[in-house]
Design an enzyme around this catalytic site. Structure first.
Site, mmCIF file in Angstrom:
data_model
loop_
_atom_site.group_PDB
_atom_site.id
_atom_site.type_symbol
_atom_site.label_atom_id
_atom_site.label_comp_id
_atom_site.label_asym_id
_atom_site.label_seq_id
_atom_site.Cartn_x
_atom_site.Cartn_y
_atom_site.Cartn_z
ATOM 1 N N GLY A 144 43.319 46.916 33.829
ATOM 2 C CA GLY A 144 43.682 45.894 34.788
ATOM 3 C C GLY A 144 42.688 44.744 34.757
ATOM 4 O O GLY A 144 41.566 44.885 34.258
ATOM 5 N N CYS A 145 43.106 43.616 35.268
ATOM 6 C CA CYS A 145 42.234 42.438 35.237
ATOM 7 C C CYS A 145 40.987 42.654 36.094
ATOM 8 O O CYS A 145 39.873 42.374 35.652
ATOM 9 C CB CYS A 145 42.999 41.196 35.673
ATOM 10 S SG CYS A 145 43.881 41.370 37.244
#
Lengths: 344, 344, 344, 344
Positions: free
Chosen positions: C143-144
């Site tokens: 995920g970012c």
């Protein structure tokens, strides 16, 4: 206190009416409607309106005055029975702006829901139609773009110093598109980008043409109106270009001072139009009801250039609607509209 | 690899040259100058240029090709000795754009520092002057506004379908003003605001007029060019308005398809101009060298309306400069310019 | 050239894959899918991808490698058959990030569509799991937020200089929320506003905890992760706060240099992590695959403070996915990822 | 009407004082100073203040009350003689916020210009020191960051439910840096970027520590305060993280309701603090004097998390200054501060 209702408070114009009326000395919002939010507290929909203790309902009740902030067609349907009952109304939608029902149908694609009311509706740009607004029971609040364009052009058109050949290049913040979602208004797409839209004709064009024709009777008008979307929340800057008529102004640099004087005379005493000495920024009107106008001449090209700025949600919508209400109800024209712009 | 120098790398055009040339297959930046930053690592001035292991110096050394990104006047002074030594140069400043030294002095307020070089300078808009650029040793890189305006207008002007009566309304992001500080570009003042500026005449006007006159010999040109500042970092959207010439296009809606076809023909094969099927956003060019052009006709008013978009720092400055270098040095025209726009 | 497919190219991660792969020297996108846009040209959906001559289809065809940019659950369903057929895949969704299917169900509210694949999936943060990524057929792209947080914390956690008591305060641009419309991401609402969200727990928390636990085996972790939405399109800045462990660093100001040296050692040779000498801006990574890390110590409070910056769509999504593909296919790790950040 | 003066009206706090006082029912601005702009009309410096017919002068004259919006050190020098003459003053600078002149010198790098006045100065956070403000002749208006942080933390600190180990992560719009130019605040550099700054200690830290220590006597405080710059004009969002003290709150999810109730009790009746039911946006306070507070608990980590929002120029500067004036002069506390936030 006059009891005021807002039909469709859940859009930006509706919310802005509620914000501004909160400080109005003679009117109080007592009823607000909104289909999707019916039953909710207004402060739940718009937390910044927290001190307004109002529940959104489906229908107005017990009001002396109504604003409609519904979309076109729906607005006329909601407003017509109120008008027939004698309630004074300002309609912020486009429904009563065009005097001609056929023109309405051409641009909006629907039959006009209440054509019999068109003759009594007054186009509520007070700077052009103040006397009529005072007498009206149904006022059509002008579109945001026409407000900026007409205030920029009216003095020159009336004075006959320009040819009836007008380019209106308008730059609007994104709130002008309302609260309805769309990819074009999605933050990541709208941010850091400018675009032109409605290149085949924007619905505000016939409204501009109708009012320019009233100022300029008999002229065959050639009007190009081109709106643009710019990455800011509020504000419209309108730049108008028109070739000068022969002999209307002194030649050379003197034309600049002459046109400036013409505009200052035209707007002397107006509470919400200021002819400004320097080119304005839209931000100078953030949250308030002013229209700033800067007229000048491109001497090389023999062209009038006028720049105007408004907050599209205030002078372009809710503020002007309150200005119209004030005139209709005999309040001071500026009542409730004295907050200064929030800058920076 | 051709050894390239950048004079005044510390502004935005200079930094953008360095960014784009980093991926150029045939040229390498080996020397960069900048008075205030002399002695510093380039990556200290611009952290995003970190892999370029270069120190900012006062003078270029050992280069085969030079870009100047200095301000006007200073640029001609720096560039003139290099040109006299035979170094091929692209000058991004305004110094060699106007063929007439008197006109230069009128607009820039200084005597031209090297008027004897004007006759050999080529105006580096490759889409108009490609052959000449290929032969040139000194190329004047066009201004950002003229690039957008001329690419929007050239096909129509050449084809004779419009009257020589042009309104150019341009909307620029703030980086166009460079890295020099000013209250107008202070974040809190520039943000959420649009304004018109240079209402008495912008320095890019004579450049636009010069090039339009070349396309349109013999016509008395009437050009109004009005720039605006919009709250975004990069991008220029230019909207051009011109009355149609009689008989140039089919009447009615057919004019739209005809003008579109005219533009598609004019730009067929151009690597950096695209005639797009929908009105473009500036963001579609973010970081890349394209100019997007959307031509149409306001049929009601009989007016050509053309919208163009560029990134002011790329096609409007550094990218076009590299395109010019590629032509001058016989590289593929698009070398080093194939990065797509960063969207959203 | 390796033939690559992108499942769900119509979101921002998918579009960014297409943009970056356009310049990849060893891989070429040959097939792109997207339910709502099936049948359209890719350049119609995303005009900035104009030179990619691809039609959006419903299913991938004839590819050697696949990226999935579908939402969670849908992604595992689409990817599972491909993996079973032996196609190497990078999944950008959350579906294969959590090793524990029950934990997945707890946070995502659905049963895992392909739990039998979890054991072979590798968490694709190359800086932590490079060797495993090289061997993997199924990589779960991080995920970012976890990317920014883990790269900020990993060296300190590994070195044992901090207590397992972490506050991660992250500030993300709006593109992180994707292309799906929502009032929170409507321009007029998101602009000029900062807010905290997911105060009851964000789905990226278990991913952060899982990876920190691997770095810090045996410790009872106490992690607060709080994301914020800030008005910009791209970028995540993550600020991490952790009390120093006793004796881990020299006392006083010397701690700052010591922690800096620790981080420089940890990331020496990493192509996409830079320990920077000054606090970074997210904008220094706009459009590129770097993670910038600035570690320091609040000496007064005895706390490690680490700031990291990434572009959420590049190192936080598409860029890292390509980095993983490069490792999986034996390409140079940085292939296709050498574009510098676009600044300003 | 009380005659009010503003020293240094030419910065943002000064201009905001003028804007808000324009609608004050009991006070009127009669004199404004500003060195660089002396002799100019105020409306020339700030066009949005157009109806205020005031000329900027070098010295105040004939006022009953003064605000100083000068930078630190200069402010104490200007204010000291006024205080000695008995004029009631609110000083918006940092000069009288720290009770200890040595601490002042440590953080501001100059000897305090008027240390003998420190003992009579009251720290003007009305929610903490209302009674003292009412009696004061010299009020030190709190810094913008301390306002947001202290209102977020005070109820928990007083109630003893947290450990004295605090992380304060604040995100501020750019106007907080004032009107002085700097590359960091240049539009093209600040836009689309978030950064952390003052990682070696911000001058607002000692102010926060001083006031927390008053709430929490005897505890050894461990406070990390980290400010960030976000790309918006106005607003501060502050996120505070603190481990819960043992036994202070019910275990599990019940802690959330308990902490919420605690905050609602603490702020019941406060005119300018609202404990809000949903996480707030800074934009909900745009242009108005509210502080919105959202307290919750990260149950997994056993940590109090409190989010607060203010407009840094209003509750963080000019609005709070007027609130202090109202208390000092016996006006209703909210006089002149009833404008709602401008949203969107």
């Amino acid at each position: 206190m006059t009891k005021v209702g807002i039909i469709n408070v859940t859009g930006y114009a509706g919310a802005e009416l509620a914000r501004l009326l909160y400080l109005h000395p003679e009117a109080q919002v007592v009823s607000v409607t909104g289909r999707s939010a019916a039953g909710k507290a207004l402060s739940q929909v718009f937390p910044h309106l927290w001190p307004l203790d109002l529940t959104v309902t489906e229908e107005l009740s017990d009001v002396d005055f109504a604003f409609s902030a519904l979309p076109h067609a729906a607005s006329a349907e909601a407003v017509a029975p109120l008008v027939r009952q004698g309630l004074p109304v300002v309609d912020i939608s486009a429904d009563f702006r065009l005097a001609d029902a056929a023109e309405y149908q051409r641009w909006y694609g629907v039959e006009h829901p209440a054509p019999e009311l068109l003759s009594q509706a007054v186009y509520g740009l007070p700077e052009l139609h103040r006397a009529a607004v005072r007498e009206a029971r149904l006022v059509a609040n002008p579109g945001c773009y026409p407000t900026g364009a007409l205030l920029a052009l009216a003095p020159a058109a009336r004075a006959g110093i320009i040819q009836p050949d007008v380019v209106i290049d308008a730059k609007s913040g994104v709130s002008g598109a309302g609260r309805t979602l769309g990819l074009v208004y999605h933050y990541a797409e709208a941010n850091e980008s400018v675009s032109a839209y409605a290149l085949d004709g924007h619905r505000h064009l016939p409204e501009i043409v109708q009012e320019l024709a009233r100022l300029w009777p008999g002229s065959p008008l050639r009007v190009t109106f081109q709106p643009h979307l710019v990455p800011m929340t509020r504000g419209i800057l309108t730049t108008c270009y028109t070739p000068l008529a022969d002999g209307g102004l002194p030649a050379g640099e003197g034309a600049k001072a002459a046109v400036r004087e013409l505009y200052e005379d035209a707007y002397r005493g107006e509470p919400f139009v200021r002819v400004v000495p320097e080119p304005p920024q839209t931000k100078h009107t953030w949250g308030n009801n002013l229209c700033l106008v800067y007229p000048t001449v491109d001497v090389r090209a023999g062209r009038l250039v006028v720049v105007s700025c408004i907050d599209n949600l205030v002078k372009g919508a809710a503020g002007q609607a309150i200005q119209n209400m004030n005139l209709m109800l005999g309040f001071p024209e500026a009542a409730g509209l004295d907050q200064l712009a929030v800058y920076p």
